[in-house]
Write an enzyme that holds these catalytic residues in place. Structure first.
Site, mmCIF file in Angstrom:
data_model
loop_
_atom_site.group_PDB
_atom_site.id
_atom_site.type_symbol
_atom_site.label_atom_id
_atom_site.label_comp_id
_atom_site.label_asym_id
_atom_site.label_seq_id
_atom_site.Cartn_x
_atom_site.Cartn_y
_atom_site.Cartn_z
ATOM 1 N N ARG A 42 0.162 12.481 16.333
ATOM 2 C CA ARG A 42 -1.250 12.776 16.586
ATOM 3 C C ARG A 42 -2.119 11.661 16.028
ATOM 4 N NH1 ARG A 42 -3.019 17.885 18.104
ATOM 5 N NH2 ARG A 42 -5.287 18.106 18.180
ATOM 6 N N SER B 282 -2.781 21.946 25.662
ATOM 7 C CA SER B 282 -3.395 22.904 24.742
ATOM 8 C C SER B 282 -4.195 23.938 25.520
ATOM 9 C CB SER B 282 -4.334 22.182 23.767
ATOM 10 O OG SER B 282 -3.618 21.317 22.924
ATOM 11 N N LYS C 282 -10.391 19.930 12.476
ATOM 12 C CA LYS C 282 -10.885 19.653 13.816
ATOM 13 C C LYS C 282 -9.823 18.955 14.656
ATOM 14 C CE LYS C 282 -15.797 19.423 12.689
ATOM 15 N NZ LYS C 282 -17.037 18.614 12.740
#
Length: 221
Positions: A40, A109, A138
């Site tokens: 990520r 997602s 976040k």
């Protein structure tokens, strides 16, 4: 390379790893039995993400662990990752598939049944569903309240592709997510911020395994 077999899924975030590098965390998670790793690293430069990715690819390839890149199709291609994971505001599932080809894993997602059905229809191989319990990160999801295992169950019932729960998941609360129908769980801090990431991975994997058979997690359609 089958997401239905992913019981534990590490999402990397260097900012939570203390004085350890992302490859250090990935190595420890692999030693602990992780099934998939998502690179990520949204808070680092593209070059750093690429460099982390090269090391992670070497480690995961040697261990037979799937490596997924969040959002960045270009980095996924550059490091020969197994696939990419896109969000609702990223490139579409269909575009990612066109760019990476039919053999790549493409995840998406989602947090609602409608989003899940749309992603499946577009060709997603699995869904990252959450935030299950809510999170202040976040990097995971803007929702802070959490959708709960009940939404996991609704989405798992609505689609035929694997569901991976994410968001606020720990060893202590992973069970209900799997029992609701998730094939597995994705975590960031539960492994990355742990004093011993290998042991944390082993403990999480054991918790998920105990929940298999209790509910519909990992079911075959």
């Amino acid at each position: 390379m089958n997401p239905s077999n992913w019981q534990t899924y590490l999402v990397t975030q260097a900012s939570l790893s203390g004085d350890r590098s992302t490859p250090d965390i990935v190595r420890a998670a692999i030693d602990g039995g992780i099934d998939a790793v998502q690179l990520r690293e949204k808070d680092v430069s593209a070059r750093s993400r690429y460099e982390f990715g090269l090391e992670a690819r070497e480690l995961t390839a040697a261990a037979g662990v799937d490596l997924i890149v969040n959002d960045r199709v270009d980095i996924a291609r550059a490091i020969d990752a197994d696939g990419v994971h896109v969000g609702q505001s990223d490139l579409s599932v269909a575009v990612a598939r066109d760019l990476l080809g039919p053999d790549a894993i493409v995840g998406c997602s989602t947090s609602t049944v409608a989003e899940a059905r749309e992603a499946e229809a577009a060709g997603a191989d699995y869904l990252g569903v959450g935030a299950v319990y809510g999170t202040s990160s976040k990097d995971v999801d803007e929702r802070k309240d959490g959708i709960g295992p009940e939404r996991i169950a609704a989405i798992a019932d609505a689609v035929s592709i694997p569901v991976v729960g994410i968001g606020g998941i720990t060893t202590d609360n992973a069970g209900p997510v799997v029992e609701a129908g998730a094939a597995g769980v994705a975590v960031i801090s539960e492994i990355t911020a742990a004093p011993d990431p290998q042991a944390a991975t082993e403990t999480l994997a054991a918790a998920v395994e105990r929940s298999k058979g209790t509910g519909d997690g990992g079911r075959e359609e």
